[in-house]
Design an enzyme around this catalytic site. Structure first.
Site, PDB file in Angstrom:
ATOM      1  N   LYS A   1       0.816  -1.215   0.000  1.00  0.00           N
ATOM      2  CA  LYS A   1       0.000   0.000   0.000  1.00  0.00           C
ATOM      3  C   LYS A   1       0.855   1.273   0.000  1.00  0.00           C
ATOM      4  O   LYS A   1       2.067   1.220   0.229  1.00  0.00           O
ATOM      5  CB  LYS A   1      -0.939  -0.028   1.203  1.00  0.00           C
ATOM      6  CG  LYS A   1      -1.977  -1.151   1.118  1.00  0.00           C
ATOM      7  CD  LYS A   1      -2.916  -1.113   2.304  1.00  0.00           C
ATOM      8  CE  LYS A   1      -3.990  -2.178   2.210  1.00  0.00           C
ATOM      9  NZ  LYS A   1      -4.920  -2.097   3.361  1.00  0.00           N
TER      10      LYS A   1
ATOM     11  N   ARG B   1      -1.148 -14.366   4.327  1.00  0.00           N
ATOM     12  CA  ARG B   1      -1.892 -13.731   5.419  1.00  0.00           C
ATOM     13  C   ARG B   1      -1.129 -13.865   6.746  1.00  0.00           C
ATOM     14  O   ARG B   1      -1.165 -12.963   7.578  1.00  0.00           O
ATOM     15  CB  ARG B   1      -3.308 -14.288   5.490  1.00  0.00           C
ATOM     16  CG  ARG B   1      -4.090 -13.908   4.206  1.00  0.00           C
ATOM     17  CD  ARG B   1      -5.553 -14.160   4.279  1.00  0.00           C
ATOM     18  NE  ARG B   1      -6.227 -13.262   5.194  1.00  0.00           N
ATOM     19  CZ  ARG B   1      -6.505 -11.983   4.958  1.00  0.00           C
ATOM     20  NH1 ARG B   1      -6.119 -11.425   3.817  1.00  0.00           N
ATOM     21  NH2 ARG B   1      -7.158 -11.259   5.845  1.00  0.00           N
TER      22      ARG B   1
ATOM     23  N   THR C   1      -5.015  -7.361  10.665  1.00  0.00           N
ATOM     24  CA  THR C   1      -5.349  -6.107   9.989  1.00  0.00           C
ATOM     25  C   THR C   1      -4.943  -4.895  10.821  1.00  0.00           C
ATOM     26  O   THR C   1      -4.410  -3.923  10.296  1.00  0.00           O
ATOM     27  CB  THR C   1      -6.864  -6.068   9.682  1.00  0.00           C
ATOM     28  OG1 THR C   1      -7.189  -7.202   8.869  1.00  0.00           O
ATOM     29  CG2 THR C   1      -7.250  -4.802   8.955  1.00  0.00           C
TER      30      THR C   1
ATOM     31  N   ARG D   1       2.720  -6.184   9.175  1.00  0.00           N
ATOM     32  CA  ARG D   1       1.946  -5.093   9.773  1.00  0.00           C
ATOM     33  C   ARG D   1       2.502  -4.681  11.138  1.00  0.00           C
ATOM     34  O   ARG D   1       2.485  -3.503  11.471  1.00  0.00           O
ATOM     35  CB  ARG D   1       0.471  -5.469   9.835  1.00  0.00           C
ATOM     36  CG  ARG D   1      -0.152  -5.460   8.436  1.00  0.00           C
ATOM     37  CD  ARG D   1      -1.599  -5.839   8.461  1.00  0.00           C
ATOM     38  NE  ARG D   1      -2.227  -5.652   7.166  1.00  0.00           N
ATOM     39  CZ  ARG D   1      -3.188  -6.422   6.701  1.00  0.00           C
ATOM     40  NH1 ARG D   1      -3.640  -7.445   7.424  1.00  0.00           N
ATOM     41  NH2 ARG D   1      -3.720  -6.185   5.522  1.00  0.00           N
TER      42      ARG D   1
ATOM     43  N   ASN E   1      -2.079   0.239   6.799  1.00  0.00           N
ATOM     44  CA  ASN E   1      -1.563  -1.017   7.353  1.00  0.00           C
ATOM     45  C   ASN E   1      -0.649  -1.793   6.406  1.00  0.00           C
ATOM     46  O   ASN E   1      -0.536  -3.008   6.485  1.00  0.00           O
ATOM     47  CB  ASN E   1      -2.706  -1.890   7.879  1.00  0.00           C
ATOM     48  CG  ASN E   1      -3.644  -2.373   6.808  1.00  0.00           C
ATOM     49  OD1 ASN E   1      -3.483  -2.064   5.632  1.00  0.00           O
ATOM     50  ND2 ASN E   1      -4.643  -3.142   7.201  1.00  0.00           N
TER      51      ASN E   1
ATOM     52  N   HIS F   1      -2.036  -5.525   1.523  1.00  0.00           N
ATOM     53  CA  HIS F   1      -3.326  -6.190   1.302  1.00  0.00           C
ATOM     54  C   HIS F   1      -3.007  -7.586   0.786  1.00  0.00           C
ATOM     55  O   HIS F   1      -2.050  -7.770   0.034  1.00  0.00           O
ATOM     56  CB  HIS F   1      -4.151  -5.438   0.246  1.00  0.00           C
ATOM     57  CG  HIS F   1      -5.292  -6.252  -0.295  1.00  0.00           C
ATOM     58  ND1 HIS F   1      -6.543  -6.254   0.269  1.00  0.00           N
ATOM     59  CD2 HIS F   1      -5.349  -7.125  -1.337  1.00  0.00           C
ATOM     60  CE1 HIS F   1      -7.330  -7.083  -0.404  1.00  0.00           C
ATOM     61  NE2 HIS F   1      -6.630  -7.615  -1.387  1.00  0.00           N
TER      62      HIS F   1
END
Length: 141
Positions: free
Chosen positions: A11, A87, A93, A104, A114, A117
């Protein structure tokens, strides 16, 4: 174990911190291969289309605004159980809840900014990959 593909987005906050290489290193150390990648500055329409599933959620406009605030790095990861593995690498998240050593925990500032994705299921992985890449742009290795 099944070889899968998943979509990953680095991001704007993480791109701005110049940590793309560090994130790629984590993917590769976990056994994931990058089979497609591109940097893009999403338009509002692209971001709204990609996150359309969240259109009715209260955070939608903030999410879209954040995702168009700077360039993102979009990649397809391939490997054994790539969706779950990615993940796990990303972490929760909310970075405040993310385990030490996850992306993260290490790189994200807030639940909005964060860092990354990742697709959450095989069906969404397929849709998300097709949103950004044509089939002939994926290079199995």
């Amino acid at each position: 174990m099944a070889v899968e593909r998943t979509l990953s987005i680095i991001k704007p906050d993480a791109v701005a911190k110049n940590i793309i290489g560090e994130i790629y290193n984590r993917f590769e150390k976990a056994g994931l291969k990058i089979v497609a990648a591109r940097m893009v500055h999403l338009s509002r329409e692209q971001a709204e289309g990609f996150y359309a599933v969240h259109k009715e959620r209260p955070f939608f406009n903030d999410l879209v605004g954040f995702m168009i605030s700077g360039p993102v790095m979009v990649q397809v990861l391939e490997g054994e159980n790539a969706i779950v593995k990615n993940r796990e690498i990303m972490g929760a998240t909310n970075p405040a809840e993310a385990a030490a050593g996850t992306l993260r925990h290490d790189y994200a500032e807030t639940i909005d900014a964060n860092a990354v994705h990742g697709s959450d299921a095989p069906e969404t992985a397929k849709q998300e990959i097709e949103f950004f890449f044509k089939a002939d742009e994926l290079c199995s290795r």
